[in-house]
Scaffold this active site. Structure first.
Site, short mmCIF file in Angstrom:
data_model
loop_
_atom_site.label_atom_id
_atom_site.label_comp_id
_atom_site.label_asym_id
_atom_site.label_seq_id
_atom_site.Cartn_x
_atom_site.Cartn_y
_atom_site.Cartn_z
N ARG A 135 0.69 11.84 -9.13
CA ARG A 135 1.19 10.48 -8.91
C ARG A 135 2.56 10.29 -9.57
O ARG A 135 3.37 9.51 -9.12
CB ARG A 135 0.22 9.45 -9.50
CG ARG A 135 -1.12 9.37 -8.80
CD ARG A 135 -1.85 8.11 -9.27
NE ARG A 135 -3.27 8.13 -8.96
CZ ARG A 135 -3.81 7.76 -7.80
NH1 ARG A 135 -3.02 7.36 -6.82
NH2 ARG A 135 -5.11 7.79 -7.60
N ASP A 145 -2.57 5.66 6.89
CA ASP A 145 -2.98 6.94 7.46
C ASP A 145 -3.85 6.65 8.67
O ASP A 145 -3.35 6.30 9.74
CB ASP A 145 -3.69 7.73 6.35
CG ASP A 145 -4.02 9.16 6.71
OD1 ASP A 145 -3.28 9.76 7.50
OD2 ASP A 145 -5.01 9.70 6.19
N GLU A 203 0.86 -1.20 0.00
CA GLU A 203 0.00 0.00 0.00
C GLU A 203 0.89 1.25 0.00
O GLU A 203 2.03 1.21 0.47
CB GLU A 203 -0.91 -0.08 1.24
CG GLU A 203 -1.76 1.13 1.57
CD GLU A 203 -2.82 1.50 0.54
OE1 GLU A 203 -2.47 1.61 -0.63
OE2 GLU A 203 -3.97 1.73 0.95
N ASP A 204 0.37 2.33 -0.54
CA ASP A 204 1.18 3.55 -0.61
C ASP A 204 1.39 4.18 0.77
O ASP A 204 2.49 4.52 1.15
CB ASP A 204 0.57 4.57 -1.59
CG ASP A 204 -0.91 4.88 -1.34
OD1 ASP A 204 -1.49 4.37 -0.36
OD2 ASP A 204 -1.49 5.64 -2.14
N PHE A 226 -0.30 16.32 4.28
CA PHE A 226 -0.82 15.68 3.08
C PHE A 226 0.28 15.63 2.02
O PHE A 226 0.84 16.66 1.64
CB PHE A 226 -2.06 16.41 2.53
CG PHE A 226 -2.76 15.61 1.49
CD1 PHE A 226 -3.62 14.59 1.86
CD2 PHE A 226 -2.51 15.82 0.14
CE1 PHE A 226 -4.25 13.80 0.90
CE2 PHE A 226 -3.14 15.04 -0.83
CZ PHE A 226 -4.00 14.03 -0.44
P1 IMP Z 1 -6.44 5.36 5.55
O1 IMP Z 1 -7.58 4.44 5.26
O2 IMP Z 1 -6.86 6.60 6.27
O3 IMP Z 1 -5.26 4.69 6.20
O4 IMP Z 1 -5.98 5.96 4.19
C1 IMP Z 1 -5.33 5.27 3.26
C2 IMP Z 1 -5.55 5.89 1.90
O5 IMP Z 1 -5.85 7.29 1.95
C3 IMP Z 1 -4.28 5.76 1.15
O6 IMP Z 1 -4.26 4.56 0.43
C4 IMP Z 1 -4.30 6.96 0.25
O7 IMP Z 1 -4.99 6.64 -0.95
C5 IMP Z 1 -5.09 7.99 0.99
N1 IMP Z 1 -4.19 8.95 1.68
C6 IMP Z 1 -3.99 9.06 3.01
N2 IMP Z 1 -3.11 10.03 3.30
C7 IMP Z 1 -2.73 10.54 2.10
C8 IMP Z 1 -1.82 11.58 1.72
O8 IMP Z 1 -1.14 12.24 2.54
N3 IMP Z 1 -1.71 11.81 0.38
C9 IMP Z 1 -2.39 11.12 -0.56
N4 IMP Z 1 -3.25 10.14 -0.25
C10 IMP Z 1 -3.42 9.86 1.07
MG MG Z 2 -4.36 4.40 -1.75
#
Ligand code: IMP
Ligand code: MG
Length: 198
Positions: free
Chosen positions: A177, A115, A111-112, A164
């Site tokens: 991207r 968060d 995963e990228d 962000f």
């Molecule tokens: P989570 O479910 O809150 O952990 O978020 C995960 C997803 O939110 C990631 O796979 C990203 O697609 C997006 N995301 C969260 N933080 C960022 C950020 O700082 N930049 C870009 N995408 C983010």
């Molecule tokens: Mg993502």
């Protein structure tokens, strides 16, 4: 003289948006190779299945896969979180499933960014039900301050502060991207609502 910062803005940015790169492409590549090596050390004999979470993980996954020696296969999954704000709503749904069964396989979800953890919590729950032999998580970036769900990654590229970020696969409204490094995106206040739904 045109600074690197200005070149990035003119190539990718829009008025009111500014990206400041703080993890360079070289650092990212070096770190991904370390993780790849570590993964092979942890599973010396096993065929590995890397599951990339579209779309943000594609560049991380492609470098990681090529850094791991031995048998490696790839598959992809896609999720979407409801709500388009920079704050995730916490509701996640599957928009593309895997092509093949993961039963009995050693799976690494790639995963990228980790968060709030809601996305990975959801994914791990559904993948676990499919009875893999092992299930691990590799993320390029981790924002530990933002965590809501109790999810941890087994492999983390970089822990970053609560900003962000875009680049190396991460987007803002599907843009940025293709930046080679990772940078902090700053926006004028009125433009903050259009973040990608991913
Ligand atoms: P989570 O479910 O809150 O952990 O978020 C995960 C997803 O939110 C990631 O796979 C990203 O697609 C997006 N995301 C969260 N933080 C960022 C950020 O700082 N930049 C870009 N995408 C983010
Ligand atoms: Mg993502």
């Amino acid at each position: 003289m045109v600074t690197k910062q200005k070149r990035i803005r003119s190539a990718h940015g829009r008025p009111g948006e500014k990206v400041k790169i703080f993890i360079t492409r070289d650092r990212i590549h070096r770190r991904i190779l370390e993780i790849a090596k570590q993964i092979r050390q942890d599973f010396p004999e096993e065929p590995l299945l890397l599951v990339g979470v579209l779309k943000g993980a594609v560049f991380f996954l492609s470098d990681l896969a090529r850094g791991i020696p031995g048998e490696v296969s790839l598959d992809f999954i896609a999720v979407s979180s409801y709500g388009k704000d920079t704050k995730t709503s916490g509701q996640v749904r599957l928009t593309k499933d895997l092509d093949a069964s993961i039963e009995g396989r050693t799976v690494i979800v790639v995963e990228d960014i980790l968060d709030t953890g809601m996305t990975l919590q959801y994914l791990l729950r559904i993948l676990e039900q499919r009875k893999p032999k092992r299930l691990r998580v590799a993320v390029l970036l981790d924002k530990p301050e933002r965590r809501i769900a109790a999810v941890q990654a087994d492999y983390v590229g970089f822990s970053i502060p609560n900003e962000f970020v875009v680049g190396f696969g991460l987007d803002y409204a599907e843009r940025y991207r293709n930046l080679q490094g990772v940078g902090v995106l700053s926006l004028k206040a009125q433009e903050k609502s259009a973040k990608s739904a991913e």
